[in-house]
Design a protein around this motif. Structure first.
Motif, short mmCIF file in Angstrom:
data_model
loop_
_atom_site.label_atom_id
_atom_site.label_comp_id
_atom_site.label_asym_id
_atom_site.label_seq_id
_atom_site.Cartn_x
_atom_site.Cartn_y
_atom_site.Cartn_z
N ALA A 277 0.84 -1.21 0.00
CA ALA A 277 0.00 0.00 0.00
C ALA A 277 0.88 1.26 0.00
N GLN A 278 2.00 1.20 0.71
CA GLN A 278 2.92 2.35 0.70
C GLN A 278 3.49 2.56 -0.70
N ASP A 279 3.84 1.45 -1.36
CA ASP A 279 4.36 1.58 -2.73
C ASP A 279 3.32 2.22 -3.65
N ILE A 280 2.07 1.81 -3.49
CA ILE A 280 1.02 2.35 -4.37
C ILE A 280 0.85 3.85 -4.11
N LEU A 281 0.86 4.24 -2.85
CA LEU A 281 0.58 5.65 -2.51
C LEU A 281 1.82 6.54 -2.64
N LEU A 282 2.97 5.99 -2.35
CA LEU A 282 4.17 6.84 -2.28
C LEU A 282 5.17 6.53 -3.38
N ARG A 283 4.97 5.51 -4.12
CA ARG A 283 5.71 4.91 -5.23
C ARG A 283 6.68 3.84 -4.75
N THR A 284 6.85 2.85 -5.63
CA THR A 284 7.75 1.75 -5.34
C THR A 284 9.18 2.27 -5.42
N PRO A 285 9.98 2.01 -4.38
CA PRO A 285 11.35 2.56 -4.38
C PRO A 285 12.16 2.14 -5.60
N GLU A 286 13.02 3.05 -6.00
CA GLU A 286 13.99 2.80 -7.06
C GLU A 286 15.34 3.22 -6.53
N PRO A 287 16.42 2.74 -7.14
CA PRO A 287 17.74 3.08 -6.59
C PRO A 287 17.91 4.58 -6.47
N ILE A 288 18.41 4.97 -5.31
CA ILE A 288 18.52 6.39 -5.02
C ILE A 288 19.80 6.60 -4.23
N ARG A 289 20.45 7.73 -4.46
CA ARG A 289 21.67 8.02 -3.69
C ARG A 289 21.29 8.74 -2.40
N GLY A 290 22.01 8.49 -1.36
CA GLY A 290 21.72 9.17 -0.09
C GLY A 290 22.98 9.30 0.75
N THR A 291 22.79 9.80 1.95
CA THR A 291 23.92 9.99 2.87
C THR A 291 23.48 9.52 4.25
N VAL A 292 24.41 9.01 5.03
CA VAL A 292 24.04 8.48 6.34
C VAL A 292 25.07 8.81 7.41
N ASN A 293 24.59 8.98 8.59
CA ASN A 293 25.29 9.14 9.88
C ASN A 293 25.11 10.56 10.42
N LEU A 294 25.52 10.73 11.68
CA LEU A 294 25.21 11.99 12.37
C LEU A 294 25.78 13.21 11.65
N GLY A 295 26.78 12.98 10.82
CA GLY A 295 27.37 14.07 10.05
C GLY A 295 26.42 14.70 9.05
N VAL A 296 25.24 14.12 8.86
CA VAL A 296 24.27 14.74 7.93
C VAL A 296 23.59 15.95 8.57
N LEU A 297 23.70 16.08 9.90
CA LEU A 297 23.11 17.26 10.56
C LEU A 297 23.91 18.50 10.16
#
Ligand code: SF4
Ligand code: MSK
Length: 637
Positions: free
Chosen positions: A229-249
């Motif tokens: 249901a989340q995929d239908i409403l928000l779209r099915t995820p596709e490869p995406i670049r991102g960043t992680v860890n507290l340094g993103v603040l």
């Protein structure tokens, strides 16, 4: 002073822990230390508070009482406690799924205007599964019917719940024989609570079998409905670049963290923080913009669809506030520590809860009503902007550490990447397993737990699996741990992978650790297993696959339910610490040995992640032999 390297292997976490040393800030690690020694009866699962004849506890040394006041022995007490855990875990996931199914229905009815059908193909695919008429109908009309059908699976009395039919034929036969096909998501949870009441189900095997049924109602029901249901409403995820860890603040921006498990709410937040009116307000308050970041599984949801950076996983939630740079933490449901409140009191951070199911003493509750999502979110973001003025800049400490990653590898994406745009298939993966380039597949998932050095369990296990040519599917806080260590960057992960695995991943262009989403998205791993079987050559049932599961740092009741639905689906699953069952030899034996003859899967408990990896690799090798697959082409790295 505690040794921070024993608390976490993550450099950002270590730095914040060091920074707050000597300050009156308590974290989960401090409280864990204060709690020592933890209750032995609780750890073994042999205390019972189910009625007021008690509380009772069984003497684990066999010298004192061996029965509670009602006559329940260790087997009954341990099994009943376990079933309560499964019921709570399944309820958490499933209630989440119900919320999204309801939203889908309301979107179809035109009663919610801030969300729309974003994946029409999946809407139709799901509708077909439920025999909903598609031809000549608008997507909204179909959504109303599909929302109803999803909701129907929660309240259904006779079942089977629909998504059971997605499992391979042989698997369904196994479940039928064991009598554990869920009849309705809610029904199995309610029945679990009935069975554990004093004087109802007292036979440990019967209790556990029902636990298996309730967990299947989670994995193939509540969680799977949430994901679809989340995929239908928000779209099915596709490869995406991102960043992680507290340094993103960000030091010069209004930092807002979304934390919990909701997917609909952060969707609105991701839109609102880009609104020029909000950015103007932030600038007027002296900031250079608004920085939205995520924590735990809400983070995974909003990363996969909006590139919103991940601030961290479960054990980092208090530390994010302890950076002194967070104006607001917006929490919803599940895995939110009440300890946050005291840490927030030491800073200017405001905590807002948006779920009426998750209130905290002294914390402002703003009801997140999907009918008016954007306006409500604007008022919340304005509060955060206002709060920026209260930030004490001299107390800000943001570690530099952050890593790039690739996330959003849904099952659909894997088959599309492997098979190409016009031939969605898992065949190339199967061929790589059959010809001995890839040894097998592992699902590594779950939480953090201060009983284990933070992230050490996940990273040590994943590294060892990669080295031995096992491709890893990851979700939840485990996926975040992998991201922080660079395992979600294709190039870095290739370095860790065995030669065969590296060759395949480079050829098809996927990293060897695949970020598949949040906790409810473990259902994607079940569907991936079904797709592998459909592609052929690796047996007829999930239990035939050279595959294994693990939750090396698990802690939640949801993790128990997930473990149960994996095992009940035929997957050998290693937990990083024992479930609270060791007080009953019979229950322990049933879970770690006998379950295999019932459902083809079983549990192992192994706290050492290297030994856990060996157990998983041995199991995968055994399955390869049974399938008479070729010997491995190379010997790991
Ligand atoms: Fe004690 Fe039995 Fe009551 Fe549990 S159900 S508290 S074992 S009397
Ligand atoms: S958030 S359930 S700590 S994975 Fe899904 Fe993380 Fe475990 Fe919560």
């Amino acid at each position: 002073m505690p040794d921070v390297t024993k608390r976490s292997v993550d450099p950002a976490t270590q730095q914040v822990l060091k920074h707050i040393e000597g300050q009156p800030i308590k974290t989960t690690w401090d409280r864990h230390d204060e709690m020592q020694p933890q209750c032995g009866f609780g750890q073994l699962g042999i205390c019972c508070t189910n009625c007021y004849l008690g509380p009772c506890r069984i003497d684990p040394f066999g010298e004192g009482a061996q029965q509670g006041v009602c006559g329940a022995d260790a087997d009954t007490i341990v099994a009943r406690n376990l079933l309560r855990h499964i019921a709570a875990g399944a309820a958490a996931h499933s209630d989440h799924g119900r919320g999204v199914a309801h939203a889908l229905h309301l979107v179809g009815k035109g009663k919610i205007h801030d969300y729309h059908i974003q994946d029409e193909e999946k809407l139709k695919q799901m509708a077909k599964m439920y025999d909903i008429k598609i031809e000549g109908r608008s997507k909204e009309e179909i959504a109303v019917d599909l929302g109803d059908k999803f909701l129907g699976d929660f309240g259904s009395q006779e079942g089977p719940i629909k998504f059971i039919s997605r499992a391979p034929r042989k698997r369904i036969e196994v479940w039928k024989k064991a009598g554990i096909i869920p009849r309705g998501v809610d029904r199995e949870i309610v029945e679990a609570m009935h069975r554990v009441h004093i004087g109802v189900d007292n036979e440990y095997k019967s209790i556990i079998l029902h636990g298996m049924r309730a967990s299947l109602g989670d994995g193939w029901g509540g969680s799977m409905i949430a994901t679809e249901a989340q995929d239908i409403l928000l779209r099915t995820p596709e490869p995406i670049r991102g960043t992680v860890n507290l340094g993103v603040l960000k030091e010069d921006q209004v930092n807002i963290i979304v934390h919990g498990h909701e997917a609909l709410l952060p969707e609105a937040a991701a839109k609102v923080v880009k609104d020029p009116e909000m950015i103007k307000l932030a600038k007027e308050a002296g900031a250079n913009g608004i920085n939205l970041a995520g924590m735990c599984c809400t983070a995974n949801e909003v990363l996969m669809r909006h590139e919103v950076p991940l601030a961290g996983n479960f054990l980092q939630q208090e530390l994010a506030i302890a950076t002194g740079a967070v104006e607001m933490m917006m929490v919803d449901i599940q895995c939110i520590m009440p300890g946050l409140i005291d840490v927030a009191k030491c800073f200017h951070t405001e905590i807002i809860t948006t779920s009426e199911k998750a209130k905290f003493p002294g914390v402002t509750f703003i009801h997140f009503d999907e009918h008016d999502a954007i306006n409500i979110m604007k008022s919340i973001v304005k509060k955060a902007i206002e709060n920026y003025k209260k930030r004490d800049k001299s107390r800000v400490f943001i570690p530099k550490d952050k890593k790039d990653l690739v996330a959003g590898i849904s099952t659909e994406v894997i088959s599309c990447i492997l098979g190409g745009k016009y031939l969605n298939t898992f065949k190339p993966l199967n061929e790589a397993i059959i010809n001995g380039r890839i040894r097998g597949v592992a699902g590594v998932v779950g939480c953090n737990n201060p009983k284990i050095t933070h992230d050490y369990g996940h990273l040590t296990l994943v590294k060892e699996l990669l080295k031995n040519d096992v491709i890893v599917l990851s979700t939840g806080c485990s996926a975040i741990a992998c991201g922080k260590a660079g395992f979600l960057q294709p190039e870095a992960a290739f370095e860790a992978a065995g030669k065969g695995l590296k060759e395949v991943c480079e050829a098809v262009g996927i990293p060897p650790v695949l970020h598949m989403g949040s906790c409810v998205d473990n259902s994607r791993i079940l569907i991936a297993a079904c797709e592998v079987l459909k592609a052929g050559g690796l047996g007829e049932d999930i239990s035939d696959l050279p595959a294994a599961g693990a939750a090396p740092e698990w802690m939640s009741e949801k993790a128990i339910s997930i473990g149960f639905y994996f095992v009940s689906s035929g997957v050998f699953t290693v937990l990083g610490g024992a479930m609270p069952v060791l007080g009953s030899q019979n229950v322990t034996k049933f879970l770690t040995e006998d379950m295999e003859s019932v459902c083809g899967g079983k549990f192992a408990f192994e706290a050492d992640p290297l030994k856990a990896a060996t157990l998983m690799i041995d199991h995968i090798n055994k399955k390869r032999e049974a399938l008479r697959l070729r010997p491995m082409m190379y010997q790991g790295k």
